[in-house]
Design a protein around this motif. Structure first.
Motif, short mmCIF file in Angstrom:
data_model
loop_
_atom_site.label_atom_id
_atom_site.label_comp_id
_atom_site.label_asym_id
_atom_site.label_seq_id
_atom_site.Cartn_x
_atom_site.Cartn_y
_atom_site.Cartn_z
N VAL A 183 30.56 -21.99 -5.75
CA VAL A 183 31.45 -22.07 -7.03
C VAL A 183 32.98 -21.63 -6.49
O VAL A 183 33.74 -22.22 -7.08
CB VAL A 183 31.19 -20.91 -7.99
N GLU A 184 33.18 -21.19 -5.34
CA GLU A 184 34.29 -20.60 -4.80
C GLU A 184 34.85 -21.85 -4.15
O GLU A 184 36.06 -22.26 -4.25
CB GLU A 184 34.19 -19.62 -3.88
N PHE A 185 34.07 -22.95 -3.67
CA PHE A 185 34.38 -23.78 -2.49
C PHE A 185 34.65 -25.05 -3.46
O PHE A 185 35.70 -25.91 -3.13
CB PHE A 185 33.57 -24.11 -1.54
N TRP A 186 33.88 -25.46 -4.35
CA TRP A 186 33.83 -26.78 -4.89
C TRP A 186 34.23 -26.98 -6.16
O TRP A 186 34.37 -26.00 -7.18
CB TRP A 186 32.38 -27.49 -5.01
N ALA A 187 35.01 -27.90 -6.65
CA ALA A 187 35.71 -28.31 -8.04
C ALA A 187 34.47 -28.45 -8.92
O ALA A 187 33.57 -28.90 -8.62
CB ALA A 187 36.59 -29.47 -7.59
N THR A 188 34.80 -28.24 -9.98
CA THR A 188 33.81 -28.69 -11.11
C THR A 188 33.54 -30.04 -11.37
O THR A 188 34.54 -30.81 -11.10
CB THR A 188 34.16 -27.87 -12.56
#
Length: 343
Positions: A183-188
């Protein structure tokens, strides 16, 4: 049951349905769907990838050089100048196994040593060569278009980059200690699906298939999985509104080799690949024949031979691009072949 109670029950059910429709699929929900329907993305180290070469007039840049012009610039931003379009040491990884095709691109927008752990963007395309389902993932740091061609990539505010020596699987709930979470690394998925004039969504550029050829990525094409004629559909709620079309004309030499889409293929790639448009980042060599004519990929023809073989086909497709109502009898528009289940 009284009428009032029945009406209350109907209102409640309607409200529940509206809430379900309004729910935006989260990253983890999307990643779980992708893992279930296509396959798992393993954790990976960007530094394990293959360098994408950068040359200027056929020669690599100097050790401290940050070029903005090169022979084969990145076309991640196909119509506008972008940071990193000619910066060395961006990398490609092929994480495929079986029918699960996974291509990861680790991009540098500023000059760093080859094995520096910091990158500025990580993009993953995951595709199933059997059912055609495709998923798109991008890190939260996105390249920013330059304000002018004279501006150096080192002027971008994201020059510090981020560590990408352990890129987390997008569906990873609990990372190892000290590592970023998915969740911190990837965009939604909603962010990735959003499209602007400066940054068209993945599907706008990848309008004919999941993996797109350019002179830049073509240098490491043996490290990229391909499925040029297979089924192709993007799953996930955020991508459900996209319905891609391919186009063709009778006896067309271009569509004899691969599909042609009707999105960015029309506005950018038909022109870029046939010398009708100049790519942002092109140096003088890239703006002349044969480098400005990169289709077909094995082009060994003279300019005169190329024109004789292909100009009529290119012009016919460009005419179809100007026919959004699909009234031209010479233009055939066909829905992209896809799985029956692309929820």
């Amino acid at each position: 049951m009284s009428i009032r109670i029945r009406l209350s029950a109907l209102c409640f059910l309607f409200a529940v349905q509206l809430a379900a429709l309004a729910h935006e699929q989260t990253l983890l929900e999307y990643a779980d769907q992708c893992a279930k329907e296509i396959g798992e993305i393993p954790p990976f180290n960007c530094n394990d990838g293959t360098n994408i070469p950068v040359t200027i007039d056929g020669k690599p840049p100097g050790p401290n050089e940050s070029p903005t012009r090169c022979d084969k610039p990145s076309l991640l931003s196909p119509l506008s100048e972008a940071a990193g379009q000619c910066i060395p040491f961006s990398k490609i990884l092929n994480l495929s196994r079986g029918n699960t095709q996974i291509s990861a691109y680790c991009r540098r927008n500023v000059l760093r040593p080859d094995k520096d752990p910091r990158y500025d963007l990580v993009v993953v395309v995951m595709h199933h060569s059997g059912n055609g389902k495709t998923c798109w993932f991008a890190s939260k740091s996105q390249p920013k278009p330059l304000q002018s061609s004279s501006k150096s990539p080192t002027d971008t505010p994201a020059s510090s980059g981020f560590v990408a020596t352990r890129v987390p699987p997008p569906n990873e709930k609990r990372p190892p200690a000290g590592q970023p979470s998915a969740v911190e690394f990837w965009a939604t998925p909603a962010f990735i699906a959003a499209s602007t004039a400066e940054n068209p969504t993945c599907l706008k550029c990848h309008d004919a298939g999941p993996f797109i050829f350019s002179p830049y990525i073509g240098q490491v094409w043996d490290k990229v999985p391909t499925d040029p004629w297979g089924k192709y559909s993007s799953i996930g709620q955020a991508f459900s509104s996209y319905h891609l079309m391919t186009m063709s004309t009778p006896g067309n030499t271009c569509t004899g080799c691969h599909r042609i889409g009707s999105e960015q293929s029309c506005t950018a790639f038909l022109g870029l690949s046939t010398g009708k448009l100049k790519a942002p980042g092109n140096d003088r060599l890239a703006s002349r024949y044969p480098l400005d004519h990169w289709m077909p990929t094995d082009n060994a023809m003279s300019a005169t031979q190329w024109d004789k073989a292909n100009v009529a086909s290119v012009n016919a497709l460009l005419a179809c691009c100007k026919d959004p109502a699909h009234k031209d009898p010479n233009c055939t528009f066909t829905p992209m072949p896809s799985s029956s289940n692309n929820r």
